[in-house]
Design a protein around this motif. Structure first.
Motif, PDB file in Angstrom:
ATOM      1  N   ALA A 119       0.822  -1.214   0.000  1.00 28.61           N
ATOM      2  CA  ALA A 119       0.000   0.000   0.000  1.00 28.61           C
ATOM      3  C   ALA A 119       0.856   1.263   0.000  1.00 28.61           C
ATOM      4  N   PHE A 120       2.052   1.211   0.618  1.00 27.09           N
ATOM      5  CA  PHE A 120       2.926   2.378   0.683  1.00 27.09           C
ATOM      6  C   PHE A 120       3.601   2.670  -0.657  1.00 27.09           C
ATOM      7  N   MET A 121       3.743   1.689  -1.516  1.00 31.35           N
ATOM      8  CA  MET A 121       4.566   1.861  -2.720  1.00 31.35           C
ATOM      9  C   MET A 121       4.133   3.039  -3.590  1.00 31.35           C
ATOM     10  N   PRO A 122       2.843   3.232  -3.888  1.00 32.06           N
ATOM     11  CA  PRO A 122       2.471   4.354  -4.765  1.00 32.06           C
ATOM     12  C   PRO A 122       2.361   5.704  -4.052  1.00 32.06           C
ATOM     13  N   THR A 123       2.675   5.779  -2.763  1.00 32.62           N
ATOM     14  CA  THR A 123       2.561   7.047  -2.036  1.00 32.62           C
ATOM     15  C   THR A 123       3.817   7.890  -2.237  1.00 32.62           C
ATOM     16  N   PRO A 124       3.727   9.210  -2.069  1.00 33.20           N
ATOM     17  CA  PRO A 124       4.906  10.077  -2.233  1.00 33.20           C
ATOM     18  C   PRO A 124       5.978   9.783  -1.194  1.00 33.20           C
ATOM     19  N   GLY A 125       7.249   9.880  -1.604  1.00 35.44           N
ATOM     20  CA  GLY A 125       8.347   9.642  -0.678  1.00 35.44           C
ATOM     21  C   GLY A 125       8.513  10.753   0.331  1.00 35.44           C
ATOM     22  N   ASN A 126       8.322  12.011  -0.104  1.00 38.81           N
ATOM     23  CA  ASN A 126       8.398  13.186   0.780  1.00 38.81           C
ATOM     24  C   ASN A 126       9.710  13.268   1.550  1.00 38.81           C
ATOM     25  N   GLY A 127      10.782  12.746   0.980  1.00 43.31           N
ATOM     26  CA  GLY A 127      12.097  12.904   1.587  1.00 43.31           C
ATOM     27  C   GLY A 127      12.371  12.055   2.802  1.00 43.31           C
ATOM     28  N   THR A 128      11.521  11.063   3.096  1.00 42.08           N
ATOM     29  CA  THR A 128      11.772  10.201   4.249  1.00 42.08           C
ATOM     30  C   THR A 128      12.963   9.293   3.983  1.00 42.08           C
ATOM     31  N   ILE A 129      13.512   8.725   5.052  1.00 41.19           N
ATOM     32  CA  ILE A 129      14.709   7.887   4.942  1.00 41.19           C
ATOM     33  C   ILE A 129      14.438   6.695   4.027  1.00 41.19           C
ATOM     34  N   GLY A 130      15.303   6.506   3.058  1.00 37.91           N
ATOM     35  CA  GLY A 130      15.187   5.366   2.156  1.00 37.91           C
ATOM     36  C   GLY A 130      14.154   5.536   1.065  1.00 37.91           C
ATOM     37  N   SER A 131      13.641   6.752   0.871  1.00 36.46           N
ATOM     38  CA  SER A 131      12.589   6.954  -0.128  1.00 36.46           C
ATOM     39  C   SER A 131      13.152   7.554  -1.404  1.00 36.46           C
ATOM     40  N   LEU A 132      12.465   7.275  -2.524  1.00 37.13           N
ATOM     41  CA  LEU A 132      12.829   7.811  -3.825  1.00 37.13           C
ATOM     42  C   LEU A 132      11.565   8.313  -4.516  1.00 37.13           C
ATOM     43  N   ASP A 133      11.711   9.240  -5.432  1.00 30.94           N
ATOM     44  CA  ASP A 133      10.580   9.751  -6.203  1.00 30.94           C
ATOM     45  C   ASP A 133      10.931   9.739  -7.685  1.00 30.94           C
ATOM     46  N   TYR A 134      11.065   8.531  -8.241  1.00 31.24           N
ATOM     47  CA  TYR A 134      11.356   8.397  -9.659  1.00 31.24           C
ATOM     48  C   TYR A 134      10.114   8.745 -10.483  1.00 31.24           C
ATOM     49  N   THR A 135      10.319   8.988 -11.760  1.00 32.37           N
ATOM     50  CA  THR A 135       9.201   9.291 -12.652  1.00 32.37           C
ATOM     51  C   THR A 135       8.395   8.022 -12.913  1.00 32.37           C
ATOM     52  N   PRO A 136       7.134   8.150 -13.324  1.00 38.01           N
ATOM     53  CA  PRO A 136       6.329   6.962 -13.654  1.00 38.01           C
ATOM     54  C   PRO A 136       7.004   6.091 -14.714  1.00 38.01           C
ATOM     55  N   GLU A 137       7.625   6.714 -15.710  1.00 36.06           N
ATOM     56  CA  GLU A 137       8.275   5.939 -16.774  1.00 36.06           C
ATOM     57  C   GLU A 137       9.439   5.115 -16.221  1.00 36.06           C
ATOM     58  N   GLU A 138      10.208   5.698 -15.326  1.00 33.60           N
ATOM     59  CA  GLU A 138      11.340   4.970 -14.736  1.00 33.60           C
ATOM     60  C   GLU A 138      10.846   3.818 -13.873  1.00 33.60           C
ATOM     61  N   ARG A 139       9.792   4.054 -13.123  1.00 32.77           N
ATOM     62  CA  ARG A 139       9.255   2.993 -12.268  1.00 32.77           C
ATOM     63  C   ARG A 139       8.675   1.848 -13.104  1.00 32.77           C
ATOM     64  N   GLN A 140       8.007   2.180 -14.202  1.00 31.91           N
ATOM     65  CA  GLN A 140       7.451   1.144 -15.067  1.00 31.91           C
ATOM     66  C   GLN A 140       8.552   0.318 -15.719  1.00 31.91           C
ATOM     67  N   MET A 141       9.642   0.975 -16.106  1.00 37.23           N
ATOM     68  CA  MET A 141      10.770   0.252 -16.680  1.00 37.23           C
ATOM     69  C   MET A 141      11.381  -0.700 -15.651  1.00 37.23           C
ATOM     70  N   LEU A 142      11.533  -0.212 -14.406  1.00 38.17           N
ATOM     71  CA  LEU A 142      12.081  -1.061 -13.345  1.00 38.17           C
ATOM     72  C   LEU A 142      11.140  -2.204 -13.007  1.00 38.17           C
ATOM     73  N   ALA A 143       9.832  -1.962 -13.068  1.00 40.85           N
ATOM     74  CA  ALA A 143       8.860  -3.026 -12.813  1.00 40.85           C
ATOM     75  C   ALA A 143       9.014  -4.138 -13.836  1.00 40.85           C
ATOM     76  N   HIS A 144       9.224  -3.770 -15.085  1.00 37.57           N
ATOM     77  CA  HIS A 144       9.416  -4.777 -16.137  1.00 37.57           C
ATOM     78  C   HIS A 144      10.706  -5.565 -15.911  1.00 37.57           C
ATOM     79  N   LYS A 145      11.774  -4.868 -15.558  1.00 39.50           N
ATOM     80  CA  LYS A 145      13.061  -5.536 -15.336  1.00 39.50           C
ATOM     81  C   LYS A 145      13.032  -6.435 -14.104  1.00 39.50           C
ATOM     82  N   SER A 146      12.204  -6.089 -13.126  1.00 38.18           N
ATOM     83  CA  SER A 146      12.194  -6.841 -11.866  1.00 38.18           C
ATOM     84  C   SER A 146      11.809  -8.303 -12.064  1.00 38.18           C
TER      85      SER A 146
END
Length: 262
Positions: A119-146
């Protein structure tokens, strides 16, 4: 694995982890978790990316490190698969992880933590420890590679999730929602800083409508009426409280989807 000969079975942590290992022996289409080799206090897990998000189709692998005081203290969660939301090989900061022991509840479990992580995955990182805010395109590419990645200990991670195996959610997952709701309602009111973003009127309406659709009718009948009023009223609080309610709705959606849509 013969944990009984290696660990003190009278230890609350050992008893709890052995029980959860038995309960999570079979994978589901959403998550899989298991102790690594003969180490009961380190687990590996795999979760499915939440549907209708940038992570849809992805499979994400990670580690869970348990303290000897578990379940009185929360575990640490580390993501190993590049995903664009959480840094890899770093303890992530979530209300269900070791970074926030003040929000952890001993009644929560590994299954609860995995559902909350999804449930946390699609939420904004907001600069918390260990969080990233990649673009939707980058996340979709990583999802495919995973889907092509392998773990040295567990093998090909995409094969760890079995869509044909469905395990009904435990009562603890419904209790999680109630506990979070009560915890938010019990928080004293504080002055909100100007820089904290408040949810718009449109967001408030979508939150109310979304929760009313996600909660099963049977649950609506058993919950006190003031719980729904509490949801609406707290949505007008700080952005932090609004984000908590968004996560609650996402967890309800996962539970409802597994109960009624499969």
């Amino acid at each position: 694995m013969d944990f009984e000969t290696k660990y003190n079975v009278k230890s609350p942590a050992v008893k709890r982890l052995m029980r959860e290992a038995c309960e999570l022996k079979e994978p589901t289409e959403e998550y899989w978790a298991h102790p690594v080799d003969d180490n009961l206090f380190e687990w590996h897990f795999t979760v499915q990316g939440p549907p209708a998000t940038d992570f849809e189709g992805g499979v994400y692998h990670g580690r869970i490190l348990f303290p000897t005081e578990y379940p009185m203290k929360p575990p640490n969660i580390i993501i190993l698969t590049p995903n664009g939301r959480f840094e890899t090989n770093k303890k992530i900061c979530l209300s269900i992880s070791g970074h926030h022991p003040e929000t952890w509840q001993p009644s929560w479990s590994i299954r609860t933590a995995l559902l909350a992580l999804i449930a946390f995955m699609p939420t904004p990182g907001n600069g918390t420890i260990g969080s990233l805010d990649y673009t939707p395109e980058e996340r979709q590419m990583l999802a495919h590679k995973s889907r092509m990645l392998e773990c040295p200990n567990c093998g090909k991670i995409v094969e760890q999730l079995l869509p044909s195996v469905i395990k009904p959610p435990a009562q603890e997952e419904f209790s999680l929602i109630t506990q979070i709701a009560l915890k938010v309602e019990e928080q004293p009111s504080v002055e909100v800083k100007d820089e904290e973003r408040q949810p718009s009127d449109d967001e408030k309406v979508r939150l109310r409508v979304g929760l009313s659709r996600l909660i099963p009718p049977s649950e609506m009948q058993t919950q006190p009426q003031h719980s729904t009023i509490g949801i609406v009223s707290n949505a007008s609080g700080s952005y932090k409280n609004w984000l908590i309610w968004f996560l609650v709705g996402a967890i309800i959606f996962l539970i409802y989807r597994r109960l009624f849509l499969m």
